[in-house]
Scaffold this motif. Structure first.
Motif, PDB file in Angstrom:
ATOM      1  N   SER A 288       0.858  -1.174   0.000  1.00 38.46           N
ATOM      2  CA  SER A 288       0.000   0.000   0.000  1.00 38.46           C
ATOM      3  C   SER A 288       0.895   1.223   0.000  1.00 38.46           C
ATOM      4  O   SER A 288       1.882   1.282   0.735  1.00 38.46           O
ATOM      5  N   ASP A 289       0.565   2.201  -0.839  1.00 43.79           N
ATOM      6  CA  ASP A 289       1.469   3.343  -1.007  1.00 43.79           C
ATOM      7  C   ASP A 289       1.385   4.361   0.131  1.00 43.79           C
ATOM      8  O   ASP A 289       1.924   5.451   0.029  1.00 43.79           O
TER       9      ASP A 289
ATOM     10  N   GLN B 168      -0.081  -3.665  -5.999  1.00 45.04           N
ATOM     11  CA  GLN B 168      -0.156  -2.310  -5.468  1.00 45.04           C
ATOM     12  C   GLN B 168      -1.609  -1.957  -5.144  1.00 45.04           C
ATOM     13  O   GLN B 168      -2.495  -2.160  -5.973  1.00 45.04           O
ATOM     14  N   VAL B 169      -1.845  -1.456  -3.948  1.00 46.47           N
ATOM     15  CA  VAL B 169      -3.173  -0.970  -3.570  1.00 46.47           C
ATOM     16  C   VAL B 169      -3.066   0.482  -3.137  1.00 46.47           C
ATOM     17  O   VAL B 169      -2.042   0.902  -2.586  1.00 46.47           O
ATOM     18  N   THR B 170      -4.113   1.246  -3.395  1.00 43.11           N
ATOM     19  CA  THR B 170      -4.128   2.671  -3.072  1.00 43.11           C
ATOM     20  C   THR B 170      -5.222   2.966  -2.054  1.00 43.11           C
ATOM     21  O   THR B 170      -6.372   2.562  -2.257  1.00 43.11           O
ATOM     22  N   PRO B 171      -4.914   3.647  -0.955  1.00 37.10           N
ATOM     23  CA  PRO B 171      -5.942   3.980   0.040  1.00 37.10           C
ATOM     24  C   PRO B 171      -6.984   4.928  -0.552  1.00 37.10           C
ATOM     25  O   PRO B 171      -6.650   5.855  -1.299  1.00 37.10           O
TER      26      PRO B 171
ATOM     27  N   ASP C  61     -11.848   3.854   2.830  1.00 36.93           N
ATOM     28  CA  ASP C  61     -11.090   2.970   3.699  1.00 36.93           C
ATOM     29  C   ASP C  61     -11.051   3.470   5.139  1.00 36.93           C
ATOM     30  O   ASP C  61     -10.590   2.750   6.034  1.00 36.93           O
TER      31      ASP C  61
ATOM     32  N   LYS D  10      -2.691   1.461   5.261  1.00 38.90           N
ATOM     33  CA  LYS D  10      -2.059   0.183   4.922  1.00 38.90           C
ATOM     34  C   LYS D  10      -3.046  -0.985   5.002  1.00 38.90           C
ATOM     35  O   LYS D  10      -3.287  -1.684   4.015  1.00 38.90           O
TER      36      LYS D  10
ATOM     37  N   PRO E  62      -6.865  -0.770   2.930  1.00 39.80           N
ATOM     38  CA  PRO E  62      -6.817  -1.014   1.483  1.00 39.80           C
ATOM     39  C   PRO E  62      -6.457  -2.459   1.144  1.00 39.80           C
ATOM     40  O   PRO E  62      -6.993  -3.029   0.188  1.00 39.80           O
ATOM     41  N   GLN E  63      -5.565  -3.068   1.938  1.00 45.38           N
ATOM     42  CA  GLN E  63      -5.194  -4.457   1.685  1.00 45.38           C
ATOM     43  C   GLN E  63      -6.345  -5.398   2.023  1.00 45.38           C
ATOM     44  O   GLN E  63      -6.577  -6.388   1.311  1.00 45.38           O
TER      45      GLN E  63
ATOM     46  N   TRP F 145      -8.732  -5.293  -0.866  1.00 44.88           N
ATOM     47  CA  TRP F 145      -8.253  -6.084  -1.999  1.00 44.88           C
ATOM     48  C   TRP F 145      -8.464  -7.578  -1.744  1.00 44.88           C
ATOM     49  O   TRP F 145      -8.896  -8.316  -2.642  1.00 44.88           O
TER      50      TRP F 145
END
Length: 288
Positions: free
Chosen positions: A34-35, A60-63, A67, A116, A119-120, A123
């Motif tokens: 997560s970025d 790659q996941v983006t918040p 979230d 972090k 977002p995960q 997914w």
């Protein structure tokens, strides 16, 4: 069964991923990053990209604002500020602080959940659970990192993800993580060679005095970024750090970071080569 490893670009998570790949095989392992709301240094972002292309693919996941969940709001101004954004807007680090009206801290590290973990989890729900694929999680947490983590178990149930979470390198030292990866022929985040202890966020709200000094000397634009965020949010990025000061803005913290123990005597000399990002000053013996 899939084995999901959180990958931050730091050596602990990289060592954990290496362990999982050896144990379960590449086809059964998922590395996920997560970025953290765009708060990494570009060197870390590029390292993760290169690692994904040359060593092992990283999801790659983006918040997103959604979230935050229901725990991300409370009656009053925080809820009002959230309503300034759409639920599918990107939840950047500074946007999170703006909505919360404060920055995360050691005792209220809500950045970990919202930037972090959430977002995960989203997914995993959308790509694994909804397809009836079982999974477990793995985290590169080590017992010697802090008193709080000293009793980290091998394995425990994770209510947040509704699955098992494992800590396979909990008894490793940081130096052992570096050694294992070196033997495996894997490069580590270049920031470690520059003297940094934490490389996930730039800087982390838990950054050490030395890390703040390194960010200031090598990458002053990271300090400029924090200064802009403080002005936007109206709060200090760091909780009280400077001796004798209850409120310390980023420039106060940077000035303090350049002092010896006690916070008053300047460090002599302030080595000018610190500003050269090409110089190697690793504290983990990575320069040989």
């Amino acid at each position: 069964m899939k084995h999901v490893v959180g990958f931050s670009g730091g050596v602990d998570s990289q060592a954990c991923l290496w362990w999982a790949r050896q144990r379960f095989g590449d086809d059964n392992v998922i590395a996920m990053n997560s970025d953290v709301g765009g708060h990494e240094h570009p060197i870390t972002t590029e390292f993760i990209k290169q690692f994904s292309e040359t060593v092992f693919p990283v999801v790659q996941v983006t918040p997103l604002v959604r979230d935050l969940g229901t725990r991300g709001t409370r009656p009053g101004k925080t809820r009002d500020r959230r309503q300034e954004f759409n639920e599918d807007d990107v939840l950047s680090f500074d946007r999170l602080a703006y909505i919360k009206q404060r920055f995360p801290s050691r005792k209220a590290q809500f950045c970990t959940e919202h930037l972090k973990l959430a977002p995960q989890r989203r997914w995993c729900d959308e790509n694994l659970r909804e397809n009836d694929i079982e999974f477990e999680r793995y985290a590169g947490v080590r017992c010697d990192e802090s008193n709080k983590r000293a009793d980290t178990p091998d394995r425990t149930w994770d209510d947040y993800f509704n699955c098992w979470i494992n800590y396979p390198i909990r008894c490793w030292t940081k130096q052992e993580c570096f050694s294992v990866l070196k033997k495996a022929g894997e490069e580590v985040n270049p920031l470690y060679r520059m003297g940094f202890g934490r490389v996930g966020c730039a800087p982390c709200v838990n950054a050490s005095k030395g890390d703040v000094r390194e960010w200031s000397a090598r990458f002053p634009e990271m300090i400029d970024k924090v200064r802009d965020w403080e002005e936007s949010v109206g709060k200090t990025f760091f909780m009280p750090l400077v001796p004798g000061m209850e409120i310390n803005w980023i420039d106060d913290v940077v000035k303090w970071s350049k002092t010896a123990h006690g916070g008053k005597q300047p460090m002599l000399p302030l080595i000018e080569v610190e500003a050269d990002a090409g110089m190697c000053s690793s504290k983990y013996g990575l320069c040989e």
